[in-house]
Design a protein around this motif. Structure first.
Motif, PDB file in Angstrom:
ATOM      1  N   LEU A 112       0.522   2.736  12.945  1.00 18.11           N
ATOM      2  CA  LEU A 112       1.686   1.909  12.642  1.00 18.11           C
ATOM      3  C   LEU A 112       2.365   2.375  11.352  1.00 18.11           C
ATOM      4  O   LEU A 112       3.597   2.413  11.274  1.00 18.11           O
ATOM      5  N   LEU A 113       1.571   2.733  10.359  1.00 17.28           N
ATOM      6  CA  LEU A 113       2.127   3.228   9.096  1.00 17.28           C
ATOM      7  C   LEU A 113       2.924   4.513   9.332  1.00 17.28           C
ATOM      8  O   LEU A 113       4.018   4.681   8.780  1.00 17.28           O
ATOM      9  N   ARG A 114       2.421   5.405  10.163  1.00 17.28           N
ATOM     10  CA  ARG A 114       3.156   6.637  10.481  1.00 17.28           C
ATOM     11  C   ARG A 114       4.490   6.321  11.156  1.00 17.28           C
ATOM     12  O   ARG A 114       5.519   6.944  10.864  1.00 17.28           O
ATOM     13  N   ILE A 115       4.483   5.344  12.056  1.00 16.62           N
ATOM     14  CA  ILE A 115       5.714   4.938  12.742  1.00 16.62           C
ATOM     15  C   ILE A 115       6.729   4.392  11.732  1.00 16.62           C
ATOM     16  O   ILE A 115       7.913   4.722  11.777  1.00 16.62           O
ATOM     17  N   ILE A 116       6.257   3.566  10.808  1.00 13.16           N
ATOM     18  CA  ILE A 116       7.143   3.006   9.768  1.00 13.16           C
ATOM     19  C   ILE A 116       7.730   4.123   8.910  1.00 13.16           C
ATOM     20  O   ILE A 116       8.927   4.139   8.621  1.00 13.16           O
ATOM     21  N   ARG A 117       6.889   5.052   8.517  1.00 13.65           N
ATOM     22  CA  ARG A 117       7.363   6.148   7.672  1.00 13.65           C
ATOM     23  C   ARG A 117       8.423   7.001   8.371  1.00 13.65           C
ATOM     24  O   ARG A 117       9.283   7.585   7.722  1.00 13.65           O
TER      25      ARG A 117
ATOM     26  N   LEU B 154      -2.239  -7.026   6.223  1.00 11.52           N
ATOM     27  CA  LEU B 154      -3.205  -7.200   5.129  1.00 11.52           C
ATOM     28  C   LEU B 154      -3.328  -5.939   4.277  1.00 11.52           C
ATOM     29  O   LEU B 154      -3.421  -6.020   3.050  1.00 11.52           O
ATOM     30  N   MET B 155      -3.297  -4.777   4.923  1.00 15.62           N
ATOM     31  CA  MET B 155      -3.465  -3.518   4.196  1.00 15.62           C
ATOM     32  C   MET B 155      -2.224  -3.151   3.372  1.00 15.62           C
ATOM     33  O   MET B 155      -2.341  -2.489   2.344  1.00 15.62           O
ATOM     34  N   LEU B 156      -1.054  -3.591   3.797  1.00 22.36           N
ATOM     35  CA  LEU B 156       0.173  -3.274   3.059  1.00 22.36           C
ATOM     36  C   LEU B 156       0.390  -4.203   1.870  1.00 22.36           C
ATOM     37  O   LEU B 156       0.986  -3.803   0.871  1.00 22.36           O
ATOM     38  N   ALA B 157      -0.079  -5.447   1.981  1.00 22.48           N
ATOM     39  CA  ALA B 157       0.203  -6.464   0.956  1.00 22.48           C
ATOM     40  C   ALA B 157      -0.662  -6.255  -0.286  1.00 22.48           C
ATOM     41  O   ALA B 157      -1.823  -6.614  -0.319  1.00 22.48           O
ATOM     42  N   GLY B 158      -0.060  -5.672  -1.311  1.00 22.47           N
ATOM     43  CA  GLY B 158      -0.767  -5.487  -2.567  1.00 22.47           C
ATOM     44  C   GLY B 158      -0.506  -6.618  -3.545  1.00 22.47           C
ATOM     45  O   GLY B 158      -1.290  -6.883  -4.448  1.00 22.47           O
ATOM     46  N   SER B 159       0.623  -7.304  -3.358  1.00 22.64           N
ATOM     47  CA  SER B 159       0.997  -8.416  -4.238  1.00 22.64           C
ATOM     48  C   SER B 159       1.822  -9.398  -3.426  1.00 22.64           C
ATOM     49  O   SER B 159       2.026  -9.214  -2.236  1.00 22.64           O
ATOM     50  N   GLY B 160       2.295 -10.429  -4.118  1.00 26.91           N
ATOM     51  CA  GLY B 160       3.187 -11.375  -3.456  1.00 26.91           C
ATOM     52  C   GLY B 160       2.681 -12.792  -3.458  1.00 26.91           C
ATOM     53  O   GLY B 160       1.808 -13.158  -4.249  1.00 26.91           O
ATOM     54  N   ASP B 161       3.223 -13.574  -2.565  1.00 29.24           N
ATOM     55  CA  ASP B 161       2.945 -14.998  -2.437  1.00 29.24           C
ATOM     56  C   ASP B 161       1.471 -15.224  -2.113  1.00 29.24           C
ATOM     57  O   ASP B 161       1.006 -14.905  -1.014  1.00 29.24           O
ATOM     58  N   ALA B 162       0.727 -15.799  -3.066  1.00 29.88           N
ATOM     59  CA  ALA B 162      -0.720 -15.989  -2.907  1.00 29.88           C
ATOM     60  C   ALA B 162      -1.056 -16.924  -1.751  1.00 29.88           C
ATOM     61  O   ALA B 162      -1.989 -16.665  -0.983  1.00 29.88           O
ATOM     62  N   ALA B 163      -0.292 -17.997  -1.602  1.00 33.26           N
ATOM     63  CA  ALA B 163      -0.541 -18.943  -0.508  1.00 33.26           C
ATOM     64  C   ALA B 163      -0.277 -18.277   0.841  1.00 33.26           C
ATOM     65  O   ALA B 163      -1.042 -18.472   1.795  1.00 33.26           O
TER      66      ALA B 163
END
Length: 184
Positions: free
Chosen positions: A97-102, A126-135
């Motif tokens: 999926l990451l390759r497709i996005i790139r 889950l793997m892309l989210a390094g930061s952001g809305d904690a809830a």
């Protein structure tokens, strides 16, 4: 800045008449949920510039119903996104999926939506989210439910720069969460 919207297909029938998983269609709840999430998207711009959709029947139906709901919610003319059906999204794992996005750098949309399947879509979010809305991240940890939508922003200029843990989870919602918000 690039925005990625990950939408899992809506709820489906258990078995397709053909017996092939690829042919499973949305059930009644799935149709309602696809319309619900489409309406939410229509009321919360910006909208995707490009949409990559799995060729599975349920993913195509999810897009068609969501697209119609977006158009109904917006009520004003805006450019239609470029839509591409991709066999590679069916059953794809996060690295695929990451390759497709790139590869989206070719058309270079500012906002890209993928409509696909678990477990790959959930794991990718889950793997892309390094930061952001904690809830939102806490809610997303358990599952990307049917018709669930994860929205991630990337402080990048080119889709080829998307990487795991570099995204900011801006929003996670689902028909169930939207219904709970209305009931509160």
């Amino acid at each position: 800045m690039r925005r990625l919207m990950l939408l899992r297909h809506a709820k489906t029938e258990h078995d397709a008449p053909s017996g092939h998983d690829h042919d499973r269609r949305l059930d009644e709840r799935g149709r309602r949920d696809a319309a619900s999430i489409g309406t939410w998207i229509g009321r919360h711009p910006p909208f995707p510039d490009a949409v990559l959709v799995s060729t599975a029947v349920r993913a195509r139906q999810t897009w068609e119903i969501a697209r119609d709901a977006i158009m109904h919610a917006v009520r004003e003319r805006h450019p239609q996104p470029q839509v591409e059906l991709l066999d590679e999204l069916y059953g794809a794992e996060p690295t695929r999926l990451l390759r497709i996005i790139r590869m989206a750098e070719v058309t270079d949309p500012a906002r890209l939506m993928l409509i696909g399947h678990n477990p790959g879509m959930h794991e990718l979010a889950l793997m892309l989210a390094g930061s952001g809305d904690a809830a939102a991240k806490k809610s997303l940890e358990d599952n990307l439910p049917t018709a669930g939508l994860a929205i991630l922003d990337f402080a990048i200029d080119d889709w080829s720069e998307v990487a795991f843990r570099r995204g900011k989870l801006v929003r996670f919602t689902s028909p169930k969460l939207l219904k709970q918000a209305l009931d509160d």
